[in-house]
Design a protein around this motif. Sequence first.
Motif, mmCIF file in Angstrom:
data_model
loop_
_atom_site.group_PDB
_atom_site.id
_atom_site.type_symbol
_atom_site.label_atom_id
_atom_site.label_comp_id
_atom_site.label_asym_id
_atom_site.label_seq_id
_atom_site.Cartn_x
_atom_site.Cartn_y
_atom_site.Cartn_z
ATOM 1 N N VAL A 1 9.610 4.714 -7.583
ATOM 2 C CA VAL A 1 8.323 4.057 -7.318
ATOM 3 C C VAL A 1 7.437 5.096 -6.639
ATOM 4 C CG1 VAL A 1 7.136 2.219 -6.060
ATOM 5 C CG2 VAL A 1 9.358 1.765 -7.114
ATOM 6 N N ASP A 2 6.251 5.278 -7.183
ATOM 7 C CA ASP A 2 5.431 6.425 -6.796
ATOM 8 C C ASP A 2 4.061 5.988 -6.276
ATOM 9 O OD1 ASP A 2 4.455 8.961 -6.412
ATOM 10 O OD2 ASP A 2 4.333 9.482 -8.536
ATOM 11 N N GLY A 3 4.033 5.515 -5.036
ATOM 12 C CA GLY A 3 2.767 5.235 -4.366
ATOM 13 C C GLY A 3 1.953 4.098 -4.957
ATOM 14 N N ILE A 4 2.579 2.938 -5.189
ATOM 15 C CA ILE A 4 1.859 1.838 -5.829
ATOM 16 C C ILE A 4 1.169 0.944 -4.796
ATOM 17 C CG2 ILE A 4 3.428 1.849 -7.795
ATOM 18 C CD1 ILE A 4 4.662 -0.728 -6.701
ATOM 19 N N ASP A 5 0.048 0.343 -5.223
ATOM 20 C CA ASP A 5 -0.723 -0.594 -4.411
ATOM 21 C C ASP A 5 -0.921 -1.882 -5.199
ATOM 22 O OD1 ASP A 5 -1.097 1.579 -2.686
ATOM 23 O OD2 ASP A 5 -3.135 1.977 -3.393
ATOM 24 N N PHE A 6 -0.754 -3.033 -4.540
ATOM 25 C CA PHE A 6 -1.160 -4.299 -5.131
ATOM 26 C C PHE A 6 -1.214 -5.369 -4.055
ATOM 27 C CE2 PHE A 6 3.494 -4.375 -5.535
ATOM 28 C CZ PHE A 6 3.843 -5.668 -5.158
ATOM 29 N N THR A 7 -1.874 -6.471 -4.359
ATOM 30 C CA THR A 7 -1.965 -7.594 -3.438
ATOM 31 C C THR A 7 -1.569 -8.872 -4.171
ATOM 32 O OG1 THR A 7 -4.287 -8.038 -3.965
ATOM 33 C CG2 THR A 7 -3.838 -6.513 -2.141
ATOM 34 N N ARG B 1 0.828 -1.201 0.000
ATOM 35 C CA ARG B 1 0.000 0.000 0.000
ATOM 36 C C ARG B 1 0.866 1.257 0.000
ATOM 37 N NH1 ARG B 1 -3.244 -2.824 -1.609
ATOM 38 N NH2 ARG B 1 -5.157 -3.620 -0.641
ATOM 39 N N GLY B 2 0.638 2.144 -0.974
ATOM 40 C CA GLY B 2 1.286 3.449 -1.015
ATOM 41 C C GLY B 2 2.795 3.386 -1.047
ATOM 42 N N LEU B 3 3.354 2.348 -1.648
ATOM 43 C CA LEU B 3 4.795 2.132 -1.613
ATOM 44 C C LEU B 3 5.519 3.152 -2.489
ATOM 45 C CD1 LEU B 3 6.932 0.201 -0.427
ATOM 46 C CD2 LEU B 3 6.767 -1.123 -2.545
ATOM 47 N N GLY B 4 6.525 3.799 -1.911
ATOM 48 C CA GLY B 4 7.244 4.818 -2.654
ATOM 49 C C GLY B 4 8.727 4.848 -2.349
ATOM 50 N N LYS B 5 9.515 5.191 -3.383
ATOM 51 C CA LYS B 5 10.967 5.319 -3.240
ATOM 52 C C LYS B 5 11.478 6.335 -4.235
ATOM 53 C CE LYS B 5 15.137 4.221 -1.794
ATOM 54 N NZ LYS B 5 15.563 4.481 -0.397
ATOM 55 N N THR C 1 10.946 -1.933 -6.750
ATOM 56 C CA THR C 1 9.837 -2.538 -6.007
ATOM 57 C C THR C 1 10.258 -3.874 -5.408
ATOM 58 O OG1 THR C 1 8.184 -1.483 -7.426
ATOM 59 C CG2 THR C 1 7.481 -3.430 -6.204
ATOM 60 N N PHE C 2 10.885 -4.700 -6.224
ATOM 61 C CA PHE C 2 11.369 -6.000 -5.773
ATOM 62 C C PHE C 2 12.288 -5.843 -4.575
ATOM 63 C CE2 PHE C 2 9.800 -9.293 -8.233
ATOM 64 C CZ PHE C 2 10.579 -10.440 -8.149
#
Length: 259
Positions: A20-26, A8-12, A46-47
């Motif tokens: 990486v700009d605020g990505i969401d996934f399950t 959720r909201g992953l960013g770097k 992301t990895f």
Amino acid sequence: MSKLLQVRGLGKSFGGVKAVDGIDFTLAKGELLALIGPNGAGKSTTFNMVNGQLPADRGSILLEGQELIDRKPRAIWRMGVGRTFQIAETFASLTVVENVQMALLSHDGRLFSMWRRAADHKRGEALALLEQVGMKSQAERPCSVLAYGDVKRVELAIAMANSPKLLLMDEPTAGMAPQERNSLMALTKQLVVDRGMAVLFTEHSMDVVFAYADRMIVLARGRLIAEGRPLEIRDHPKVQEVYFGSGRTFEKKEKAVSA
């Protein structure tokens, strides 16, 4: 299917660049999820955040409800996250079975002693893992003499040493011939079914992605632009525009899968 991984909201960011700009996934148990995108899309970043090799600037990564952010790679590995790399990493001077034994020992928190043969440690478990990946017959061969496709199978056995709930596979078929690619991914698919684990993988070979992924997520310039089943992604206009550029589609690659 129950959600194993929730991002959720992953960013770097690196300097002023949002990798990486605020990505969401399950990701659910028993699922193969492909992470694709053009070069520079943010896949490796992301990895590496999921694996703990890069600290996230913001967001959350939950594995069965447990936060992975700020944990070291080894701690994440002990929580049940395995990984293979684009360039296979094995000890070339050790035999196939010794490579897997070393991984089993590491998972148990034991150090290998130079005064004791590796053959004395967890040999039965190592051979069982090698049997699952079709490498038991080559257990006593040094990794240095193996064909590249076989090295990738050994690496997969090593990644399974911690009985992973989640397996991260970075370009698993890079450098492999088409037959080797299909063999490795078919094996991975079977392991997912047999063990009920989940796999997140990056891959440039679209034939592999369309043949084996249950779902796909597509990144471009650090943002998630599409998510869905392979056929949905193939026909997604934004993916066609951003991933391949004007006038090109997945059509030719998909035909190669069914051939």
